[in-house]
Design a protein around this motif. Structure first.
Motif, PDB file in Angstrom:
ATOM      1  N   VAL A 197     -11.459  -8.544  15.503  1.00 31.84           N
ATOM      2  CA  VAL A 197     -11.299  -7.358  15.783  1.00 31.84           C
ATOM      3  C   VAL A 197     -11.831  -6.432  14.397  1.00 31.84           C
ATOM      4  N   SER A 198     -12.826  -5.633  14.390  1.00 34.51           N
ATOM      5  CA  SER A 198     -13.084  -4.961  13.498  1.00 34.51           C
ATOM      6  C   SER A 198     -12.255  -3.764  13.137  1.00 34.51           C
ATOM      7  N   LEU A 199     -11.520  -3.717  11.779  1.00 32.05           N
ATOM      8  CA  LEU A 199     -10.619  -2.661  11.731  1.00 32.05           C
ATOM      9  C   LEU A 199     -11.009  -1.610  10.991  1.00 32.05           C
ATOM     10  N   SER A 200     -12.224  -1.718  10.076  1.00 32.36           N
ATOM     11  CA  SER A 200     -12.954  -0.989   9.394  1.00 32.36           C
ATOM     12  C   SER A 200     -14.171  -1.622   8.968  1.00 32.36           C
ATOM     13  N   ASP A 201     -14.881  -0.616   8.326  1.00 31.19           N
ATOM     14  CA  ASP A 201     -16.496  -1.338   7.846  1.00 31.19           C
ATOM     15  C   ASP A 201     -16.536  -2.577   7.169  1.00 31.19           C
ATOM     16  N   ARG A 202     -15.364  -2.970   6.558  1.00 33.42           N
ATOM     17  CA  ARG A 202     -15.232  -4.087   5.881  1.00 33.42           C
ATOM     18  C   ARG A 202     -13.876  -4.976   6.092  1.00 33.42           C
TER      19      ARG A 202
END
Length: 340
Positions: free
Chosen positions: A139-144
């Motif tokens: 799951v992508s939480l932010s750009d990095r």
């Protein structure tokens, strides 16, 4: 060889000693128990028990206390286990119905067992390695930042947050997640650990960099479950129930030896008993020579883990055996219902 009446006297001595924490004399036994014989006869029975090394005099007083051997004879001859009260059974059921996370379930079980026995309770967290991977989420939480979620077929969830060196492309993340699931789902965590190096094979460039960093996170998740862990609760019970600090100091010291305690609990032989009991000098480690360990097994994640209590040799074995057995049974039932 001691007589049956002498064994009855032993049971009475143990019961009174557990209750009062004081050495028990023949006069007290005659006054509190209906043996139908004189104090002189009881003294003869006590002499038999002392000769058989089942009781001993802690000092020059006329009172006697049980030895480790005496406790062993008592435990081995228990004719029945005192059942838990309706309120105690309801308390166990209530907290188990409220908990769905497997680890939290063990934690709550240990706390409840500590309350039921007024002892130190210990619980072995089941290893994940015998479970199979049901799903892996990225799951992508932010750009990095990526959250890795490992879900087993038993419903257990392990999570990690991974910091990525470069910005995350959503299409790449979907591609990596799909390959990871195709490679790992349906395999046990032990098998997955062996296949982990294959996860980066189809990727090149940025995709390979991302996959490699996620693989490292997965390795951490797998390795974190290779070692068994203990949950311990109820140390404060010792301070409330034991007037003499010298009697609880060995237990407190034993609690510090978690690796040793885990081995002792794991090695207790449950083959012939639903609850195994190791008393005092029966424990191989010197730091446990004034301590008794009671343990039972519960089934979780298709493997067995242990649950039990730790306390001074002077404990209510009948009540504590019943409590350990009951909580272990409930744990097995809940884990089996969850797996089904």
């Amino acid at each position: 060889m001691v007589s049956e009446r002498s064994l009855d006297v032993l049971r009475a001595i143990i019961g009174d000693y557990v209750e009062t924490k004081e050495p028990v004399g023949s006069k007290r036994l005659v006054e509190r128990h209906k043996f139908g014989v004189s104090a002189a006869t009881i003294r003869n029975d006590m002499a038999q028990l002392e000769e058989a090394e089942l009781i001993t005099a802690p000092h020059t007083s006329s009172g006697r206390i049980p030895t480790d051997k005496g406790y062993r004879v008592f435990v081995d001859r228990l004719s029945g286990i005192r059942p838990l009260t309706t309120a105690q059974r309801r308390a166990i059921e209530d907290f188990m119905e409220r908990s769905s996370d497997p680890e939290e379930l063990v934690v709550q079980s240990v706390r409840t067992l500590a309350q039921l026995t007024n002892s130190v309770a210990i619980g072995q967290l089941p290893s994940l390695l015998t479970s199979s991977i049901h799903r892996l989420e990225l799951v992508s939480l932010s750009d990095r930042r990526i959250l890795t979620v490992l879900i087993t077929d038993s419903g257990r969830v392990e999570q990690r947050i991974v910091e990525i060196e470069s910005e995350i492309d959503e299409d790449t993340l979907v591609k990596v997640r799909q390959h990871f699931n195709e490679t790992l789902v349906g395999h046990s965590l032990q098998e997955a650990a062996k296949r982990i190096d294959d996860l980066t094979d189809p990727f090149t460039g940025e995709e390979e960099v991302l996959a490699s960093q996620l693989v490292n996170a997965l390795i951490d998740q797998l390795n974190s479950n290779r070692e068994d862990r203990l949950i311990i609760a109820g140390a404060a019970n010792l301070a409330r129930t034991e007037r003499d600090f010298s009697s609880i100091l060995p237990v407190l010291e034993a609690m510090e030896e978690q690796v040793v305690l885990l081995r002792l609990v794991a090695e207790l032989d449950l083959q012939d008993h639903e609850v195994a009991v190791s008393i005092g000098h029966e424990n191989e480690e010197a730091s446990f020579e004034e301590t008794s360990i009671l343990a039972s097994g519960y089934m979780a994640d298709r493997g067995e883990a242990r649950l039990g209590i730790l306390g001074p040799t002077r404990m209510d074995y009948r009540r504590n055996i019943a409590a350990v057995r009951a909580v272990a049974r409930y744990l097995s039932r809940v884990f089996n219902d969850t797996a089904a």
